[in-house]
Design an enzyme around this catalytic site. Structure first.
Site, PDB file in Angstrom:
ATOM      1  N   LYS A  91      51.126  42.860  48.132  1.00 13.06           N
ATOM      2  CA  LYS A  91      50.478  43.894  48.940  1.00 13.06           C
ATOM      3  C   LYS A  91      51.022  43.820  50.355  1.00 13.06           C
ATOM      4  O   LYS A  91      51.495  42.776  50.828  1.00 13.06           O
ATOM      5  CB  LYS A  91      48.952  43.731  48.940  1.00 13.06           C
ATOM      6  N   ASP A 127      41.126  38.003  48.984  1.00 14.10           N
ATOM      7  CA  ASP A 127      42.076  39.055  48.589  1.00 14.10           C
ATOM      8  C   ASP A 127      42.129  39.293  47.081  1.00 14.10           C
ATOM      9  O   ASP A 127      42.657  40.315  46.635  1.00 14.10           O
ATOM     10  CB  ASP A 127      43.492  38.702  49.068  1.00 14.10           C
TER      11      ASP A 127
END
Length: 289
Positions: free
Chosen positions: A13, A143
């Site tokens: 990401k 996350d």
């Protein structure tokens, strides 16, 4: 009988922006960010076992198996699976092909953990929903739920409150400055801005390009000069910034040819690569609703 699931992607990401808006009583920082999935990441391979053992079959220097998020994720899901079906054994051999740098701000370890939960939930037929897997993931790291959520997202809280957001199709040039950043060192800095004014999703959606900033970047640049050097160099081509707590830096481009042209000029002492924005996690098809 051994069941296998090979070549499972664990995509990276990028944080298109990352604002620190406050701090909780327990010390966790309150964040706002947009998480962008890209088409580069680690690759994992899974094979079930009948003896209840969880084994990482890959040697990863500096990452003992017992502390690896992949192994911890498997054991966490194993506990839930055993509670649901005590008469059955739930074991797995897991091989990890690391393509992402550690301490790079790309979410590699968290993504590996999410892919492990998604793959083993499928292989073990545990039947957990996406929301249940996200709750397990949060026990492993802030996350992890995003990668199980599986879509580009506006994130709040400590990063676990997620709302799907549309981001444009584009390419990124990513530079690895050659340093590994310990996240706690950045968040514990006295120089970290912790009171950025909260924004709304509509603020980001209306601006997109060059929106916001990364509040962690100033601290990381001072502690790790190669990050500042990479941002300064890449910034000649566009809006270069750091992802996560570093160390990787990126710059967006509308066309692949633009990214290719920049890649040819990157100084040889840095590792650099291009990546394409993607809209969904490649393993989204494994998720229960």
């Amino acid at each position: 009988m051994t069941l296998t699931l090979n070549h499972c992607p664990a995509p990276a990401k990028l944080n298109l922006f990352l604002h620190v808006t406050g701090r909780r009583a327990d010390g966790y920082h309150l964040l706002q960010s947009v998480f962008q999935l890209i088409d580069r990441g680690d690759v994992l391979h899974f094979a079930t076992r009948d003896d209840n053992l969880i084994q990482r079959t890959t040697d990863l220097p500096g990452v003992p198996a017992e502390s690896d998020l992949v192994v911890r994720a498997a054991k966490l899901l194993q506990t839930v699976a055993t509670e649901k079906n005590p008469a059955k054994n739930f074991g797995a051999d897991i091989a990890v092909e690391k393509k992402l740098p550690m301490g790079g701000g790309l979410g590699g370890g968290s993504s590996d953990a999410a892919t492990t939960l998604l793959a083993l939930n499928h292989l073990w037929q545990t039947g957990l929903s996406r929301a249940e897997l996200m709750a397990l993931g949060l026990q492993l790291g802030a996350d992890v739920p995003f990668f199980i959520f599986g879509q580009n997202a506006f994130a709040e809280g400590i990063g676990e409150a997620l709302v799907e957001v549309e981001t444009p199709d584009r390419w990124f040039v990513v530079i690895e400055p050659g340093v590994s950043v310990p996240t706690p060192q950045i968040f514990s800095s006295t120089e970290l801005t912790r009171d950025t004014k909260p924004v709304k999703i509509s603020d980001f959606s209306g601006a997109q390009e060059s929106f916001g900033k990364n509040d962690l970047q100033v601290v990381a640049e001072k502690l790790f000069p190669p990050i500042a050097e990479a941002i300064q160099w890449l910034g000649q081509y566009g809006d270069a910034r750091m992802t996560g707590s570093g160390a990787c830096v990126f710059c967006p481009f509308e066309q692949e040819q633009q990214a290719d042209a920049v890649l040819t000029t990157v100084p040889p002492h840095w590792k650099a690569w291009k990546a394409k924005a993607i809209k969904h996690h490649p393993l989204a098809y494994l998720q229960q609703s």
